[in-house]
Design an enzyme around this catalytic site. Structure first.
Site, PDB file in Angstrom:
ATOM      1  CG  ASN A 269      -0.202   0.164   2.505  1.00  0.00           C
ATOM      2  OD1 ASN A 269       0.931  -0.282   2.678  1.00  0.00           O
ATOM      3  ND2 ASN A 269      -0.836   0.834   3.440  1.00  0.00           N
ATOM      4  CB  CYS A 271       2.335   4.215   4.381  1.00  0.00           C
ATOM      5  SG  CYS A 271       1.590   5.834   4.216  1.00  0.00           S
ATOM      6  CD  GLU A 273       0.857   0.741   6.208  1.00  0.00           C
ATOM      7  OE1 GLU A 273      -0.334   1.093   6.236  1.00  0.00           O
ATOM      8  OE2 GLU A 273       1.736   1.355   5.577  1.00  0.00           O
TER       9      GLU A 273
END
Length: 767
Positions: A269, A271, A273
């Site tokens: 995704n 960011c 994570e």
């Protein structure tokens, strides 16, 4: 019940509004709406009305008490017409024009519903590769990233959440060097975070200073080799310059892929994570650890009993979200329900450490994080097993790595450490596992008035221990840290540390500690001081690899043109914001441009501070003299107000005028196609810069000669020649960047895992 900042964020971003934009929902109503909607999934499993109501009450209780918050789309959309509740999506990009634009369409649909998207561009054939169907040549992954970027900018996710994307390219793709440097210009691809998918073979080659194979994804055959250490240094150099690209350890991620029979994980995704399969989505939620510290005989400790209960309830909540979610695409619903991945994480960890009296950058701090996350993972496994007994294991269980254990499991993954941005503002706690951003910071209210926001725990301690004063708070707000303020007791200074007080090694140790007991990945920013060297960044990347992290994001202070860390007081003196006066004498040159309705003469002048004004004059054939004069006056004002000259050029270049487009003016303009009067002005300013005239207060290019040499050695042809010509040797610690405020409210912005967030109003944007 909620702070002023929390209420501001709720009203601006989450609470329902009527057609006139008026808020028609209270926070309590929102949490009731969410709880009732998510609890309704219990009916699918034969629960009675009374049992559903009891579950809804437990969901409501942990949210209203700020013990747990789901990701933003769930708070925004549950119980409303849109009904899309997931934050994370990964979409595949196939190597065909039809496949690429189908993905762009799907991206638009997802962004409209408030989701973020991750892509791997690794399947696309490289630039200048053969396209057999058209007998043409491919434009390559970077050009299509630009198309995705424009689409995202257009959609803006309905104004509630800005579009956010992750672009990933394998380190063995032929266009990897262009990808690494594609965000060197800070005004390019601003709706993307970028990360290089690094393989184990590549890291081994880096260590041994060996060549590694570059593979054409179309033919799947090696086409050349590159020196791994030089490519790695190029990644490091660009990350030192502006924080990108990040890196993800793709082989490590796929070793933990719970369903390898269904395919490889290609991307994460926005960011980083949440690694996901193509067309997979995931819903996230975070437990506020600051709410689980208790006191026994005056000694603080973690209340593991209450934490266990919250984990059980949160896992049920997130599993229910999968059932009541309205998915943007049917294929996403199918794959998501097949694996039922959830991502339970934490926030408020820094607050917990402060309450326990444990310094963040300490062995005790790392152990606390590791112990808490192990407990959460163990309890979430128990909760998922209970749900599997009650509801059945996830449908793809027999194709998963869990099938040999025979232990039922409801969810293929359970834990993720996400950046918590605005939900941590609502919960009134520190973000994710990040340290405090600042002890005190300025918040704009009205007419440039500022209030100093003080960490409530620090304020209480200051008053209790007798060292509080308004002057001290002002000093802390200006300095951004208590580290060197001798009037504050040493034991307080050790505990109340901020992100920039902590060395990169401790940042990475903390990330690795949480990663050990996290199914997916850990979102964390490794902060560096402005004076950090490229060798410091390299060491951080290698340390993250050796300690078992699945990726790493670094940020060196003031390393972007648009500085996002606004700790010190912003000047409210309007004289400082006013443009400098026009000098008595300037020097410059005039460019004659052939336009559709005659000639346009553009004069660019400079003084000792750089380019300061632009004049235009049209020939006898006419043109648009009033519009051109107005444009040039505004540009002159912007130049003398220290507006970034690249941004001025970017805003004007490419503007089209029908009369210019109709005429072929290349020959008259030295081979340059002029599209309009603004385009001509932009071209003239660009030529002025090329001839050595700098904009006012232009910052020196911070690439070291070594960095440019590395890039030039790796590249060939015109690109290498241009880089070689651009070598500027400078001290890497001399960069001076200006801070910028939140564009919505003017308060401080924080960097978090490649994104920025304003804790005053909730503004958020991924970079």
């Amino acid at each position: 019940m909620f702070s002023e900042n929390a209420l501001t964020v709720l009203k601006r971003r989450y609470l329902r509004k009527n057609a006139d934009g008026e808020v028609i929902e209270e926070p309590d109503d929102m949490f009731r709406r969410v709880a009732n909607t998510i609890a309704a999934a219990e009916k699918l499993y034969g629960k009675s009305k009374k049992e559903v109501e009891k579950t809804a009450e437990s969901f409501y209780s942990m949210m209203i008490n700020k013990e747990f918050m789901p990701n933003s789309p769930t708070l925004m959309n549950a119980g409303r017409e849109l009904g899309q509740l997931s934050a994370c999506f990964v979409l595949p990009i196939d190597d065909s024009m039809e496949g690429i634009f189908e993905t762009i369409k799907n991206t638009a649909i997802i962004h409209k519903t408030g989701g973020g998207t991750g892509f791997s561009f690794s399947r696309l054939r490289p630039a200048n590769d053969v396209v057999a169907s058209t007998s043409g040549i491919s434009s390559g992954p970077i050009s299509f990233m630009e198309v995705f970027n424009v689409a995202t900018e257009t959609i803006k996710q309905g104004g509630t959440r800005r579009g956010a994307n992750m672009a990933i390219l394998r380190v063995d793709h032929p266009d990897i060097l262009d990808f690494i440097s594609c965000k060197k210009d800070n005004n390019r691809l601003n709706n993307f975070n970028i990360s290089v998918a690094v393989t184990e073979r590549f890291m081994e080659a880096v260590e041994m200073d060996e060549e590694y194979d570059i593979i054409n994804p179309r033919s799947r055959k090696p086409v050349k080799t590159l020196n791994a250490r030089k490519v790695f240094q190029m990644i490091v150099n660009l990350a030192w310059k502006n924080g990108e690209p990040g890196i993800i350890f793709i082989d490590r991620i796929n070793r933990d892929n719970p369903t390898p029979e269904l395919g490889e994980i290609e991307s994460t995704n926005p960011c980083g994570e949440q690694p996901l399969l193509p067309f997979e989505s995931c819903n996230l939620g975070s437990i506020n650890l600051s709410k689980f510290v208790t006191s026994t005989k005056g000694e603080p400790s973690i209340d593991y009993g209450r934490l266990s209960e919250t984990v059980q309830t949160a896992v049920r909540f997130l599993d229910n979200v999968i059932d009541v979610n309205k998915y943007p695409l049917s294929v996403i619903e199918e794959i998501t329900k097949g694996n039922r991945k959830i991502g339970l994480g934490v926030m408020g960890f820094a607050d917990m450490l402060i309450q326990l009296g444990i310094p963040y950058s300490s062995d005790a701090g790392i152990k606390t994080g590791r112990d808490v996350m192990k407990f959460i993972k163990d309890e979430s496994l128990k909760a998922s097993t209970r749900l599997a007994v009650e509801r059945g294991s996830f449908p793809n269980y027999d194709k998963s790595k869990f099938k040999e254990s025979g232990i039922p499991l409801r969810n293929a993954t359970l834990t993720t450490i996400a950046p918590t941005g605005t939900i941590s503002i609502i919960a009134e706690c520190s973000s994710g596992i990040e340290p405090l951003f600042a002890i005190c910071y300025y918040r704009n209210v009205m007419d440039n008035d500022k209030l100093v926001e003080v960490n409530p725990m620090f304020l209480e301690a200051a008053k209790k221990m007798g060292f509080y004063s308004k002057e001290l708070i002002e000093q802390i707000a200006k300095e951004g840290t208590v580290r060197n303020i001798k009037d504050i007791p040493e034991e307080i200074r050790k505990i109340y540390v901020t992100a920039h007080d902590i060395t990169p090694e401790w940042h990475i140790k903390m990330q690795a500690g949480f990663q050990k007991y996290t199914d997916n990945a850990v979102s964390k920013t490794v902060n560096f001081p402005k004076a950090a060297t490229q060798q410091d960044i390299e060491k951080a990347y290698l340390t993250a690899y050796k300690l078992g992290c699945k990726g790493v994001t670094v940020y060196r202070d003031e390393s972007r043109d648009a500085q996002v860390l606004n700790i010190g007081e912003r000047s409210s003196n309007k004289k400082e914001l006013a443009p400098r006066p026009r000098p008595h004498m300037t020097s410059g040159f005039t460019v004659k441009n052939k336009i559709g309705c005659g000639n346009l003469y553009v004069t660019v002048n400079a003084d000792e501070n750089g380019i300061c004004e632009v004049f235009t004059n049209t020939g006898r054939a006419g043109g648009c003299p009033s519009q051109s004069e107005a444009t040039s006056r505004l540009i002159s004002l912007a130049l003398r107000s220290n507006i970034d000259i690249d941004e001025i050029i970017e805003q004007m270049k490419g503007i089209r005028c029908l009369s210019c487009i109709r005429s072929d003016n290349r020959e008259a303009n030295g081979g340059k196609k002029i599209l309009s009067c603004p385009d001509a002005i932009a071209w003239a300013i660009h030529q002025s810069i090329s001839n050595g005239r700098k904009p006012a207060k232009e910052q020196e290019e911070t690439h070291s000669g070594k960095e440019k040499q590395v890039e030039a050695e790796l590249l060939t042809g015109p690109q290498a020649a241009q880089m070689a010509e651009a070598v500027i040797v400078s001290d890497s610690t001399s960069m001076q960047m200006s801070y910028i405020p939140c564009p919505d409210c003017g308060s401080s912005l924080e960097m978090e895992s490649g994104c920025v967030v304003c804790r005053s109003c909730g503004y958020s944007k991924c970079h």
